[in-house]
Design a protein around this motif. Structure first.
Motif, PDB file in Angstrom:
ATOM      1  N   THR A  10       1.511  -0.953  -0.235  1.00  0.00           N
ATOM      2  CA  THR A  10      -0.166  -0.055   0.221  1.00  0.00           C
ATOM      3  C   THR A  10       0.583   1.081  -0.450  1.00  0.00           C
ATOM      4  N   SER A  11       2.094   1.105   0.467  1.00  0.00           N
ATOM      5  CA  SER A  11       2.859   2.258   0.441  1.00  0.00           C
ATOM      6  C   SER A  11       3.250   2.891  -1.114  1.00  0.00           C
ATOM      7  N   SER A  12       3.504   2.066  -2.405  1.00  0.00           N
ATOM      8  CA  SER A  12       3.733   2.500  -3.237  1.00  0.00           C
ATOM      9  C   SER A  12       2.920   2.113  -4.422  1.00  0.00           C
ATOM     10  N   GLN A  13       1.227   1.754  -3.409  1.00  0.00           N
ATOM     11  CA  GLN A  13       0.458   0.883  -4.299  1.00  0.00           C
ATOM     12  C   GLN A  13       0.576   0.419  -5.289  1.00  0.00           C
ATOM     13  N   SER A  14       0.955  -0.367  -4.965  1.00  0.00           N
ATOM     14  CA  SER A  14       1.126  -1.705  -5.910  1.00  0.00           C
ATOM     15  C   SER A  14       1.143  -2.629  -5.976  1.00  0.00           C
ATOM     16  N   SER A  15       0.909  -3.895  -6.398  1.00  0.00           N
ATOM     17  CA  SER A  15      -0.043  -5.230  -6.343  1.00  0.00           C
ATOM     18  C   SER A  15       0.895  -6.288  -7.378  1.00  0.00           C
ATOM     19  N   SER A  16       1.087  -7.188  -7.482  1.00  0.00           N
ATOM     20  CA  SER A  16       1.451  -8.051  -8.112  1.00  0.00           C
ATOM     21  C   SER A  16       1.038  -9.536  -7.989  1.00  0.00           C
ATOM     22  N   LEU A  17       1.149 -10.027  -9.068  1.00  0.00           N
ATOM     23  CA  LEU A  17       0.437 -11.954  -9.222  1.00  0.00           C
ATOM     24  C   LEU A  17       1.174 -12.326  -9.661  1.00  0.00           C
ATOM     25  N   SER A  18       1.745 -13.492  -9.363  1.00  0.00           N
ATOM     26  CA  SER A  18       2.929 -14.574  -9.741  1.00  0.00           C
ATOM     27  C   SER A  18       1.478 -15.903 -10.071  1.00  0.00           C
ATOM     28  N   ILE A  19       1.883 -16.337 -11.358  1.00  0.00           N
ATOM     29  CA  ILE A  19       1.378 -17.763 -11.068  1.00  0.00           C
ATOM     30  C   ILE A  19       2.720 -19.186 -10.806  1.00  0.00           C
ATOM     31  N   THR A  20       2.667 -19.343 -10.370  1.00  0.00           N
ATOM     32  CA  THR A  20       3.846 -21.340 -10.405  1.00  0.00           C
ATOM     33  C   THR A  20       3.222 -21.990 -11.158  1.00  0.00           C
ATOM     34  N   ALA A  21       4.278 -22.279 -12.102  1.00  0.00           N
ATOM     35  CA  ALA A  21       4.449 -23.646 -13.218  1.00  0.00           C
ATOM     36  C   ALA A  21       3.164 -23.477 -13.579  1.00  0.00           C
TER      37      ALA A  21
END
Lengths: 115, 112
Positions: B67-78
């Motif tokens: 929330t401090s950098s207002q960023s999110s990520s989505l990772s998909i494994t394999a």
């Protein structure tokens, strides 16, 4: 389970004519319904939001005169695109939310092609 | 990053690899939603992460939120071929999930 139906799935209309599309929430009591347009480039624009016991609120660049919405109840909503022109083409998506839920359930969309 | 991009981003990876998609948002939100959209269909929620969570997992999916950098990520494994889709992050400035603001999206293609 929660499902949202939209029909028609695809429609073609002549430039300057109008077309109506429908949205139905099944399996849950929708407390809000939002209409979006997804451009051919995949970007989303929120058109309007209907919430229970409130008037329909249109976003900037979208008006009731151009996109009138009717909803006898929030489980059923219809929107008309009046005087459609080329810039109105896209995928019109309906997103319905159940009260207290953190997300919207989307229908498959109505794809509008304008000739 | 999905915001600030003019066009849909595209990522192509081999089956079995891991992939991370990033999203930065401009306005305050209490929840970041991640949707996937398959060709010819509407977006479907795959994971959401709240502002009091830094990480959320669901099967092969992992979402993070800063929330401090207002960023999110989505990772998909394999990654698998069926993961091929367009992935969107979305925020709700009202906090109620009634009016979502979507990012530009990432077209993910998994090569067999």
């Amino acid at each position: 389970g929660a499902l949202v139906y939209q029909y028609p799935r695809r429609t073609i209309c002549k430039s300057g004519t109008s077309m109506r599309m429908e949205c139905q929430a099944v399996g849950f009591q929708a407390t809000s319904v939002a209409w979006y347009r997804q451009s051919p480039q995949k970007t989303f624009e929120l058109i309007a939001l209907s919430t229970v016991n409130s008037a329909i609120k249109y976003e900037q660049n979208f008006t009731q005169e151009k996109f009138p919405i009717s909803h006898p109840n929030l489980s059923f909503s219809s929107m008309t695109v009046l005087n459609a022109y080329l810039e109105d083409r896209g995928l019109y998506l309906c997103g319905a939310r159940e009260g207290g839920a953190d997300t919207q359930y989307f229908g498959p969309g109505t794809r509008l092609l304008v000739l | 990053s999905q915001w600030g991009e003019e066009n849909l981003q595209a990522l192509s990876i081999q089956e079995g690899e891991d992939v991370t998609m990033n999203c930065s948002y401009k306005t305050y939100t209490t929840v970041v939603h991640w949707y996937r959209q398959d060709s010819g269909r509407g977006p479907a929620l795959i994971i959401l992460i709240r502002s009091n969570e830094r990480e959320k997992r669901s099967g092969r999916l992992r979402a993070t939120l800063d929330t401090s950098s207002q960023s999110s990520s989505l990772s998909i494994t394999a990654a698998q071929c069926e993961d091929t889709a367009v992935y969107f992050c979305a925020t709700d400035r009202t906090g109620g999930a009634d009016r979502l603001t979507f990012g530009k999206g990432t077209q993910l293609i998994i090569q067999p």
